[in-house]
Design a protein around this motif. Structure first.
Motif, PDB file in Angstrom:
ATOM      1  N   ILE A  57      -1.062   9.943   3.990  1.00 20.58           N
ATOM      2  CA  ILE A  57      -1.926   8.813   3.667  1.00 20.58           C
ATOM      3  C   ILE A  57      -1.838   7.735   4.742  1.00 20.58           C
ATOM      4  N   HIS A  58      -2.990   7.253   5.148  1.00 19.73           N
ATOM      5  CA  HIS A  58      -3.092   6.091   6.024  1.00 19.73           C
ATOM      6  C   HIS A  58      -4.104   5.170   5.368  1.00 19.73           C
ATOM      7  N   VAL A  59      -3.609   4.177   4.652  1.00 18.32           N
ATOM      8  CA  VAL A  59      -4.471   3.280   3.899  1.00 18.32           C
ATOM      9  C   VAL A  59      -4.004   1.849   4.102  1.00 18.32           C
ATOM     10  N   PRO A  60      -4.901   0.877   3.929  1.00 18.17           N
ATOM     11  CA  PRO A  60      -4.484  -0.529   3.992  1.00 18.17           C
ATOM     12  C   PRO A  60      -3.408  -0.801   2.943  1.00 18.17           C
ATOM     13  N   LEU A  61      -2.471  -1.656   3.282  1.00 15.63           N
ATOM     14  CA  LEU A  61      -1.330  -1.895   2.409  1.00 15.63           C
ATOM     15  C   LEU A  61      -1.734  -2.374   1.023  1.00 15.63           C
ATOM     16  N   HIS A  62      -2.803  -3.172   0.933  1.00 15.88           N
ATOM     17  CA  HIS A  62      -3.180  -3.730  -0.358  1.00 15.88           C
ATOM     18  C   HIS A  62      -3.736  -2.669  -1.313  1.00 15.88           C
ATOM     19  N   LEU A  63      -4.004  -1.460  -0.808  1.00 16.23           N
ATOM     20  CA  LEU A  63      -4.493  -0.387  -1.670  1.00 16.23           C
ATOM     21  C   LEU A  63      -3.370   0.510  -2.185  1.00 16.23           C
ATOM     22  N   HIS A 108       3.734  11.929   4.206  1.00 10.49           N
ATOM     23  CA  HIS A 108       3.680  11.128   5.418  1.00 10.49           C
ATOM     24  C   HIS A 108       2.899   9.858   5.101  1.00 10.49           C
ATOM     25  N   ILE A 109       3.465   8.711   5.444  1.00  9.85           N
ATOM     26  CA  ILE A 109       2.861   7.423   5.102  1.00  9.85           C
ATOM     27  C   ILE A 109       2.641   6.618   6.380  1.00  9.85           C
ATOM     28  N   CYS A 110       1.425   6.149   6.582  1.00 10.46           N
ATOM     29  CA  CYS A 110       1.139   5.230   7.675  1.00 10.46           C
ATOM     30  C   CYS A 110       0.762   3.892   7.051  1.00 10.46           C
ATOM     31  N   LEU A 111       1.582   2.871   7.296  1.00 11.37           N
ATOM     32  CA  LEU A 111       1.391   1.561   6.693  1.00 11.37           C
ATOM     33  C   LEU A 111       0.648   0.635   7.645  1.00 11.37           C
ATOM     34  N   SER A 112      -0.375  -0.015   7.111  1.00  6.24           N
ATOM     35  CA  SER A 112      -1.171  -0.951   7.898  1.00  6.24           C
ATOM     36  C   SER A 112      -1.355  -2.224   7.084  1.00  6.24           C
ATOM     37  N   SER A 113      -0.700  -3.295   7.498  1.00  4.97           N
ATOM     38  CA  SER A 113      -0.711  -4.523   6.704  1.00  4.97           C
ATOM     39  C   SER A 113      -1.640  -5.601   7.261  1.00  4.97           C
ATOM     40  N   GLY A 114      -2.149  -5.419   8.471  1.00  9.16           N
ATOM     41  CA  GLY A 114      -3.042  -6.422   9.037  1.00  9.16           C
ATOM     42  C   GLY A 114      -2.381  -7.781   9.113  1.00  9.16           C
ATOM     43  N   ASN A 115      -3.062  -8.797   8.566  1.00  2.81           N
ATOM     44  CA  ASN A 115      -2.541 -10.171   8.603  1.00  2.81           C
ATOM     45  C   ASN A 115      -1.936 -10.614   7.278  1.00  2.81           C
ATOM     46  N   LEU A 116      -1.584  -9.679   6.408  1.00  4.98           N
ATOM     47  CA  LEU A 116      -0.959 -10.049   5.142  1.00  4.98           C
ATOM     48  C   LEU A 116       0.359 -10.778   5.390  1.00  4.98           C
ATOM     49  N   THR A 117       0.673 -11.725   4.515  1.00  6.06           N
ATOM     50  CA  THR A 117       1.927 -12.461   4.641  1.00  6.06           C
ATOM     51  C   THR A 117       3.096 -11.588   4.204  1.00  6.06           C
ATOM     52  N   ARG A 118       4.325 -12.013   4.536  1.00  6.43           N
ATOM     53  CA  ARG A 118       5.514 -11.258   4.156  1.00  6.43           C
ATOM     54  C   ARG A 118       5.621 -11.107   2.642  1.00  6.43           C
ATOM     55  N   ARG A 119       5.280 -12.142   1.898  1.00  6.00           N
ATOM     56  CA  ARG A 119       5.346 -12.079   0.439  1.00  6.00           C
ATOM     57  C   ARG A 119       4.316 -11.074  -0.113  1.00  6.00           C
ATOM     58  N   THR A 151       1.386   0.592  12.021  1.00  7.43           N
ATOM     59  CA  THR A 151       0.383   0.356  13.061  1.00  7.43           C
ATOM     60  C   THR A 151       0.712  -0.916  13.845  1.00  7.43           C
ATOM     61  N   PRO A 152       0.332  -0.988  15.118  1.00  7.90           N
ATOM     62  CA  PRO A 152       0.606  -2.185  15.922  1.00  7.90           C
ATOM     63  C   PRO A 152      -0.032  -3.449  15.362  1.00  7.90           C
ATOM     64  N   SER A 153      -1.107  -3.287  14.580  1.00 13.32           N
ATOM     65  CA  SER A 153      -1.808  -4.457  14.051  1.00 13.32           C
ATOM     66  C   SER A 153      -1.124  -5.053  12.823  1.00 13.32           C
ATOM     67  N   SER A 154      -0.029  -4.445  12.373  1.00 12.53           N
ATOM     68  CA  SER A 154       0.685  -4.962  11.198  1.00 12.53           C
ATOM     69  C   SER A 154       1.579  -6.116  11.631  1.00 12.53           C
ATOM     70  N   VAL A 155       1.009  -7.313  11.618  1.00 11.41           N
ATOM     71  CA  VAL A 155       1.635  -8.474  12.259  1.00 11.41           C
ATOM     72  C   VAL A 155       2.973  -8.845  11.615  1.00 11.41           C
ATOM     73  N   HIS A 156       3.011  -8.962  10.277  1.00 10.00           N
ATOM     74  CA  HIS A 156       4.205  -9.462   9.591  1.00 10.00           C
ATOM     75  C   HIS A 156       4.970  -8.359   8.859  1.00 10.00           C
ATOM     76  N   LEU A 157       4.665  -7.112   9.141  1.00 12.52           N
ATOM     77  CA  LEU A 157       5.310  -6.009   8.423  1.00 12.52           C
ATOM     78  C   LEU A 157       6.751  -5.833   8.891  1.00 12.52           C
ATOM     79  N   GLU A 158       7.674  -5.915   7.930  1.00  9.76           N
ATOM     80  CA  GLU A 158       9.098  -5.754   8.220  1.00  9.76           C
ATOM     81  C   GLU A 158       9.671  -4.916   7.084  1.00  9.76           C
TER      82      GLU A 158
END
Length: 246
Positions: A170-176, A192-203, A231-238
């Motif tokens: 699965i490769h889906v936006p984190l909010h889904l 296999h999981i591909c996480l993409s959080s975009g500009n979501l905040t840490r919370r 993904t590289p675009s996951s700004v605040h993903l930790e």
């Protein structure tokens, strides 16, 4: 020759040779059908893809041999004619005098019609396929997918194939990821999981990952392999908190 012997020969033939041999004997034809349709890929809504959808949906024999499905949802666009007559242009101009949003409203209606058609096609496909073992759903960050179409490939498919799925990618936006909370896959062994959080905040990220942890926890008795990618675009993903809870 004995049909069991022919089936052994089928296993040794390349897909191209099997296709050529399919006109020789029903056993070779059956082997070619299994080879051709064991993995189906849907990434667009062009004529070729619609033809494939039709073959799978209209022939249960073909649907039963599909073991692997790879889907990358596509953009749904309202169908517009490339040519408009003078009469049609004149009628549109008159209509816009009384309803300035007329052209836009007509486009919305065409879009909704195509969207409903796409959703119906997806629902029919999912209910037709009964032996899917591997499922891949891919999200392209460069596209603004329509949520209704994308979601139709998530929870409905997982619930319909819960008794057969053994591999999931699965490769889906984190909010889904919340779509997975109520899903149970009792035979899943690899994910296999591909996480993409975009500009979501840490919370916000933690809230969505907590729900996904529930889904992963339900896999603990069968899961033997798991890989996680970001993904590289996951700004605040930790992910240290996620792995600690996992």
């Amino acid at each position: 020759m004995n049909e069991d012997v022919l089936r052994q020969i089928c296993a040794l033939l390349s897909p191209e040779a099997l296709r050529s041999a399919s006109i020789v004997h029903p056993v070779f034809y059956e082997g070619w059908i299994k080879e051709k349709y064991k993995r189906v890929v849907f990434t667009r809504a062009d004529k070729e893809s619609k033809r494939l959808w039709g073959h799978v949906q209209e022939n249960q024999r073909i649907a039963d041999v599909v073991k692997c499905v790879h889907i990358k949802p596509w953009l749904v666009k309202p169908k517009t004619d490339t040519y408009q007559s003078r009469t049609e242009n004149a009628l549109n101009s008159v209509a816009m005098l009384f309803h300035p949003e007329y052209i836009r409203s007509q486009a919305r209606k065409r879009f909704e019609k195509r969207m409903e058609k796409a959703l119906n096609r997806v629902n029919t496909l999912i209910s037709t396929l009964t032996n899917v073992r591997e499922y891949t759903i891919e999200w392209d960050e460069s596209q603004n997918y329509h949520a209704r179409l994308f979601l139709s490939f998530l929870q409905p498919a997982l619930q319909s194939w819960h008794g057969t799925l053994t591999r999931l990618s699965i490769h889906v936006p984190l909010h889904l990821l919340n779509s997975f909370v109520t899903v149970k896959l009792p035979h899943l062994t690899d994910i296999h999981i591909c996480l993409s959080s975009g500009n979501l905040t840490r919370r916000e990220i933690d809230i969505h990952l907590d729900g996904f942890l529930v889904f992963l926890h339900n896999l603990k008795d069968t899961l033997t392999g798991m890989s996680i990618q970001t993904t590289p675009s996951s700004v605040h993903l930790e992910l240290s908190r996620f792995f600690r809870y996992l």
